[in-house]
Each structure stands twice: as structure tokens, then as C-alpha cells.
Design an enzyme around this catalytic site. Sequence first.
Site, PDB file in Angstrom:
ATOM      1  N   LEU B  11      53.167  50.586  23.274  1.00 38.12           N
ATOM      2  CA  LEU B  11      54.588  50.273  23.126  1.00 38.12           C
ATOM      3  C   LEU B  11      55.219  50.193  24.509  1.00 38.12           C
ATOM      4  O   LEU B  11      55.368  51.199  25.182  1.00 38.12           O
ATOM      5  CB  LEU B  11      55.292  51.357  22.300  1.00 38.12           C
ATOM      6  N   GLY B  12      55.532  48.982  24.937  1.00 35.17           N
ATOM      7  CA  GLY B  12      56.166  48.801  26.250  1.00 35.17           C
ATOM      8  C   GLY B  12      55.173  48.297  27.271  1.00 35.17           C
ATOM      9  O   GLY B  12      54.058  48.825  27.390  1.00 35.17           O
ATOM     10  N   LEU B  13      55.573  47.233  27.978  1.00 36.92           N
ATOM     11  CA  LEU B  13      54.668  46.659  28.974  1.00 36.92           C
ATOM     12  C   LEU B  13      55.435  46.524  30.297  1.00 36.92           C
ATOM     13  O   LEU B  13      55.412  45.495  30.952  1.00 36.92           O
ATOM     14  CB  LEU B  13      54.159  45.298  28.469  1.00 36.92           C
ATOM     15  N   VAL B  16      54.678  50.979  34.224  1.00 36.19           N
ATOM     16  CA  VAL B  16      53.637  51.920  33.821  1.00 36.19           C
ATOM     17  C   VAL B  16      52.758  51.298  32.738  1.00 36.19           C
ATOM     18  O   VAL B  16      51.532  51.354  32.802  1.00 36.19           O
ATOM     19  CB  VAL B  16      54.236  53.255  33.312  1.00 36.19           C
ATOM     20  N   VAL B 135      55.182  65.182  32.916  1.00 41.71           N
ATOM     21  CA  VAL B 135      55.552  66.103  34.000  1.00 41.71           C
ATOM     22  C   VAL B 135      54.699  65.816  35.226  1.00 41.71           C
ATOM     23  O   VAL B 135      53.473  65.758  35.131  1.00 41.71           O
ATOM     24  CB  VAL B 135      55.340  67.577  33.588  1.00 41.71           C
ATOM     25  N   ILE B 139      49.799  64.390  38.569  1.00 39.37           N
ATOM     26  CA  ILE B 139      49.199  65.727  38.672  1.00 39.37           C
ATOM     27  C   ILE B 139      48.817  66.220  37.274  1.00 39.37           C
ATOM     28  O   ILE B 139      49.680  66.273  36.409  1.00 39.37           O
ATOM     29  CB  ILE B 139      50.166  66.748  39.314  1.00 39.37           C
ATOM     30  N   GLU B 193      67.835  55.315  41.011  1.00 45.05           N
ATOM     31  CA  GLU B 193      68.507  54.258  40.272  1.00 45.05           C
ATOM     32  C   GLU B 193      69.941  54.109  40.760  1.00 45.05           C
ATOM     33  O   GLU B 193      70.452  54.953  41.489  1.00 45.05           O
ATOM     34  CB  GLU B 193      68.464  54.607  38.784  1.00 45.05           C
ATOM     35  N   ASP B 204      66.715  65.545  35.331  1.00 43.48           N
ATOM     36  CA  ASP B 204      65.312  65.137  35.197  1.00 43.48           C
ATOM     37  C   ASP B 204      64.382  66.335  35.437  1.00 43.48           C
ATOM     38  O   ASP B 204      63.440  66.577  34.681  1.00 43.48           O
ATOM     39  CB  ASP B 204      65.021  64.015  36.203  1.00 43.48           C
ATOM     40  N   LYS B 208      61.693  68.492  32.754  1.00 45.29           N
ATOM     41  CA  LYS B 208      60.298  68.837  33.049  1.00 45.29           C
ATOM     42  C   LYS B 208      60.078  70.345  32.973  1.00 45.29           C
ATOM     43  O   LYS B 208      59.018  70.805  32.538  1.00 45.29           O
ATOM     44  CB  LYS B 208      59.914  68.287  34.421  1.00 45.29           C
TER      45      LYS B 208
END
Lengths: 428, 428
Positions: B11-13, B16, B135, B139, B193, B204, B208
Site C-alpha cells: 500500500l503506497g509507492l 519508501v 522507530v 536501526i 517539512e 514525532d 516513537k
Amino acid sequence: MGKSSLKIGLLGLGTVGSGVPLLLKENKDKISNVTGMDVSISKCLVLDTASKKDFADEYGIELTTNYQDILDDDEIQVVVELIGGIEPAKTFILQALERGKHVVTANKDLLAQYGLTLVRTAQKHACDLYFEASVAGGIPILRTIANSLAADRITSIYGIVNGTTNYMLTKMTNDQLTYDEALAKAQKLGFAESDPTNDVDGIDAAYKMVILTQFSFGMSITIDDIVTKGIRGLKLEDIEMADTLGYAIKLIGSSESYDDSVAAEVGPVLIPKDHPLAGVQNEMNAVFIKSHGVGESMYYGPGAGAKPTATSVVSDIITIAKNLKMGTTGHVFNGFTSDVRLTKPEHIYAKYYFSLEVPDKHGVFLKLTESMTRTGVSFEQIVQEKVDDGRARIVIITHEMSRLQADEVKKTFAASEDITLNACYKVL
Amino acid sequence: MGKSSLKIGLLGLGTVGSGVPLLLKENKDKISNVTGMDVSISKCLVLDTASKKDFADEYGIELTTNYQDILDDDEIQVVVELIGGIEPAKTFILQALERGKHVVTANKDLLAQYGLTLVRTAQKHACDLYFEASVAGGIPILRTIANSLAADRITSIYGIVNGTTNYMLTKMTNDQLTYDEALAKAQKLGFAESDPTNDVDGIDAAYKMVILTQFSFGMSITIDDIVTKGIRGLKLEDIEMADTLGYAIKLIGSSESYDDSVAAEVGPVLIPKDHPLAGVQNEMNAVFIKSHGVGESMYYGPGAGAKPTATSVVSDIITIAKNLKMGTTGHVFNGFTSDVRLTKPEHIYAKYYFSLEVPDKHGVFLKLTESMTRTGVSFEQIVQEKVDDGRARIVIITHEMSRLQADEVKKTFAASEDITLNACYKVL
């Protein structure tokens, strides 16, 4: 309804060994929560039962001096080997696997030399064989490479994997100790043994690089494939010069891929001060990984010590408990194999640091630069300073050249009457 | 004999999203070697098929604008959600789980707000739900905590988990940029942004920390339980003063345990320069963990970016492929739950940095120290310097005190006519 239980036979009750029952008790609820099992040490092999009796009683462990007692105990499903060295550890592990018992070990010497035999025996008998604690003590680096980087392609791995030498280098750098003073201090604090050969000559680091190279590149190499140089006799003046030029000297185990070949090496390396490896202080370890997908990552933690090592051992035990619960034992720790060769010296590229002593007289510097330029070497930084008795010290950081070229340059210096090569290290 | 295959609905291109088919192709052999399966994206949900047609054709992906096409495709066993935001992502994931499809997502906002609902739905339908990429991007921190630290007890966790603000703070520290200049630079480079609220106000990072706290302490908290302060308007003078005193200022998300309670917080913190977190530069992330067994460990890598994030997504897909192969799907990512409460403000202890402005006249300093001493505060370092117009700047680093005390001190300052409190940050 009672929980199922997992009984363990422990070989060795030294500092790491005694940490295992301790951690199992401390984290009993969490482990039972995660595995759905009660995990405990039921028997322990020791050389002398008398001195360990009180400890064993406290944890409800039966002591024995006869390994057969553990082998013959069908309730014992997992054997944890923490006696170290090649024999009898090797025979004990093979016997356990042949009896269908899963094995956890922290024995890097054994894994580096007989890893393939152990892995194949484990596979043959559908047993688990885990050894997270064998590299970088408390850092879960093997599991991370095996699991999380499975989606990635590692291109190089640089490790500070020997705590003793990193402690010594830190003391030399921060407190201006000489090599001998730093070694004496490490010995006094129990970081270095009375015979420090394995640490200071890079052998311990090389064992760990055998295992890390296997996990990173799916490649079986032996310790003989690793060009190994230690820090024995490393001079304070080189640490100070590196510092002036913006570098820290660290003992680095490296494995680098070149197309379909891999070069593995252990030796002192100049690390730029703003690189994360440069900040790894004292007895801490760190493994820095470059890969196609993630880019740059680093894993930092204690490389040794009873509790960190025992923690890695217990995390292996938990993995086996989970596998037993799910009926998925017998899968190899690192499922990645690949057909790669060792890189030829003419294809291994690096920058180099040369520290030279020359007579402080007209024309010597020209002669030096001429001979280096003839072998195709070019310079990035040059420092010349006067030392005693009409001698001058010249320090050079080169641009990238092959190991073959570096060897040729070293030969030229050795053949020269005027030039003494005091040190030659790689530069990251 | 052909290998079994694993088909994925993506879902989504976006940046990422398009990294996922790329990585699956690049690492095809390794993934097949490790999982025994051919893993590929078969369908992808996009808003507009025309602009993605060439890319989809190259990777043999069927594009659709109707999610029902993916839900109804029984060959698709795994749905990878990379559209972000709460809706429609939440509905899409719940529908996939209800249809027995396993789910991978990188959606931290959704997990932080509705994680429990998603996890419960996954359990109900015996599906896997993995979210390593949510998160610290590249990593593998969640898997590390869930697997390797299962044998351990985490006591505190400190994370640089927002790359944008770490980039800004690095530029302010190294290049003496003001907050506004650093923000403009981050925006120009695409790190921040045009509306930077989520980054600079710490939101943000707080999302996390909700997930990290759950993994570290087995505790469900919401974003409202996290005392959150960002770096908006942070002054260059405080970064310079911290530098003089031996500290770097970083935006730290922390979760600390006190007996059977946990305190979670996001805010600027002064980190001693020799601490590994102080050296984390630019947009890199790092998570520093203190635990009973291992002691201190740190995990460092890129926090964002298409390739690192896609790598974590693919490592989740591989985990699912392995689980399918072994018949062990449906186990929760983090099996550790625990009954802990939030720590009360009077029990949360830290050192504090206060930056104050006072009239440069007789007796003010005495008044200040009197009022602080009354609330039980003692001083570790004090710097006084003259500013313009008969004003003086006083910077204080205190010994440890409770958050309640700190709040009281702040109230006293606010009530005072003479004293202006310019900044108050924790000190690690």
C-alpha cells in the site's frame, strides 16, 4: 495448569558461569512470560564441588565432576558450555549434540577453529547451536546480523572487538601512558592476563573476526586468512601524532568486500575523530557496519564481563526455549552462506600512515618522495619534525593504495640505509 | 522442485514504498537462501496508476486504485502499509488482519495511537504484525529489545529518535547557526517539512517513545503520558554555554524506571561530551540503553531515508516468511507485558540547567540563591556573565532534584519581578 519446564546442564561455574543462574533467577517472571516455560539450571559440571557447594545449594543446582551425569540426564535438553579452550569443550559439545541436546557456548576460540564441525554436527542431529556471547560480549551483534540485516547486503564491517587493547589505547591517548604503563594498568585492573599475547597481538580479535566474517558474508574463513597485527609496542608518539592530525588509533578488526571477494584484517587503524568508532572508550566494544540498505550503523556495548556475557548466554537459552515451544529447533544460527574468495593483496585498497626516521640532511626527503612516487603512492598529509642527533621524523598519510603497493614501499624502506620505518598503520 | 512463493500487497509507492521491490530484487538470492521462499510484490495500491506504470512494469507489479483487489487476492499473504497517517491506513490494516493477512507497517503515528487495537486484532486472527521501521528507521532496535534483551531488565532508555532536530542541533553546534537558520537549512535539504511542528515540537519523538516504552517496559502508555518539549526557539547562546560547560544539547526521548513505575519524557537534554550520545551527528539516530545485565549499550544508524526504512520493512517481511515456513505466525512482536504505572513528579529525579537573566545590581544574586536553596536545590556549576543594559546572565547546573522541585523553582522565577527564566533543560 503448570508451565512446562526447561532444564539446563551448565559446564563451568566461573565468573560468567555463575552469572547464568543469577540472571535466570532475577528475570524469572520475564523469561517465563516470554517463553511460557520455567527455565532453570539443574546440573553443573565443576572441577571441585566443595568450593561451589553453597552457591549451588542457593540455586538448587546439583554439582557433578562427571560430564556423563549431564549427558545421561534425559531431562536436560540444553547444555551451556562456559569452560572455554578447545578440549575438553569440543568433545563435550559434540557429545551433547549427538545426544540431541541443544548447545549454547561463548567459546570463540573453539568456534573460530572448529565452528564448521560444530555447526554440521548440530544440523545432523537437528539441534540448536547458539553462541551470541562469543563475539562482543553483551552486544547482540550476531543475532542482529542474522535476523535484521538479512534484508541487506553488508559491504564492510569494522569492529573494536577486544576490550583489553581498547582500554590500553584509551589510557595511552587520554592519560599519555606509554604502552608498558597502559599494559601494567590493564593487568592490575584484571582486564589483561599476565600473558597478554592473545589480546595485544590481535589473536583474540582475529578469532572474533572469523565469526563476524562468517555472519556478514556467509563465508567460511580460518584465522590464517586474517592478516593480523596487534598493538604490542605501539608508540605513544604515534598516538600523539595521530591526535594532532585528527585521528584516534584503535585496534580494528575489519572485513571488507570487493566485488565477490572479502579481505579480513586485524591491526591498529587511524580513525577520524568524528567517526563513531573513535569515541568508543575504555573496555567498551563496538561494531560498525556499512551496508547497501541501511547505510551506516553501529552497535556499542561491553565486550566482556560476567553479567553482560551471561546476559547474551541467557538470551540464547531463551531463543532455544522459544524454538522448543514452537517446534522449530535445528535451524542454523546463521543461515546465510555464499561462495566468496579472499581478496588478492593487489585489490585491497586503503590509505596508510607511515612514521619514518631519516638523517636530517640535504636530499634525503627528495630521495624518500622519489621512491614512494615510483611505486605510485601519492601523499595526503606530510609532517616533518626534528628529533635528536641530527635525525628527523617524517610522518606521511597517503592517498589510497593497494596492499601490494604498501608492501613494496615497506620493502624499499627496509632496503634503504637512511630510512627507518617506525610504524605503518591503515587509515580509515 | 520449485521454491514456494510469498506474494505481497503493497500500500503506497512513495519513496519508501518504491524501495521495497528494489531491495527484494537486489537481495533476491540472499532472501531465498534464508527463507526458502521467493518473495515478491504482486499488487500495489496507488492513488494514480499512470505515473507509476513504468516502475510497476519493471518489477512485474500489478497496480490498483481499489484496496478490495488486494484484500480479495487469496494469493497475497502479507500486506505492507506505507501510506502513513491514521486513515485510511488503520482501516486497511484491520481489514487485512481480519482476512488473515499478515501486516508490516512503518506507521508510528498509527501505532502510537492505536497500537493496542492493531495488536489485539492481529492476535485474534493469528496474524503477524511487525513494525520495525516505525522507530529509528534503519536501526533494528525493536527486534533487539524484543529478542536479545529478553534476558535482561532495562532500567532506562535514551533515544535520539528524530533526525530532523538532531540535524538542526548539529548545525547550530558545529556551524553556529541560529535556530531559524538551521531550520531553513533542514527544510532546504528536505529533512524538515514546510510545517515542521511534528519534528521541532517533539511530537514525532514522543510517538516513537510510546513504542519504545512498550517494548522496554512492557507498558502501554499514550502520547499524553509523555511530558513533551521540543527544540522550537532553542537559543544558540544555550548551545554555546552548554559547550563551554562540557555538554552537547540533544533532543532526547527518555523512559526511565523507578522501582515499579516508569517516567517518559521528550525534551532538550545536556549530554556530557564523552557520552556516546553526544557524538551522534547530523540526521543520524541512536538509542542508548541501560540495563541490569548488559550494562550500557547503544544502537546507532540512520533514522529515516527510503533505503534504510525499506530495509527494516523487508527484514519484517523475511521474519514473516520464516514464520510461515516454520508454522509459527501469530506470535506478538513484543511478548513482554508488565503492570507498571507512571512515576509521580516528586519521584522523577534529574540534574537541571537553568539560564536566567537578572538585573546586574547588588543583592539579586543572593535573592536568587536564597529562593533556590529554600526549595532544596543545590548547585553544581554556576556561571555569571554580563549582558547589555545593566542585565546579567546567570547559568546554573544543579545537583539532582525532583521534577516537582524543578516546577516549584520555575514558579518562583515566574513570580519574581527581577528574574527572567530563559531556558530550563535536563542534564544527563
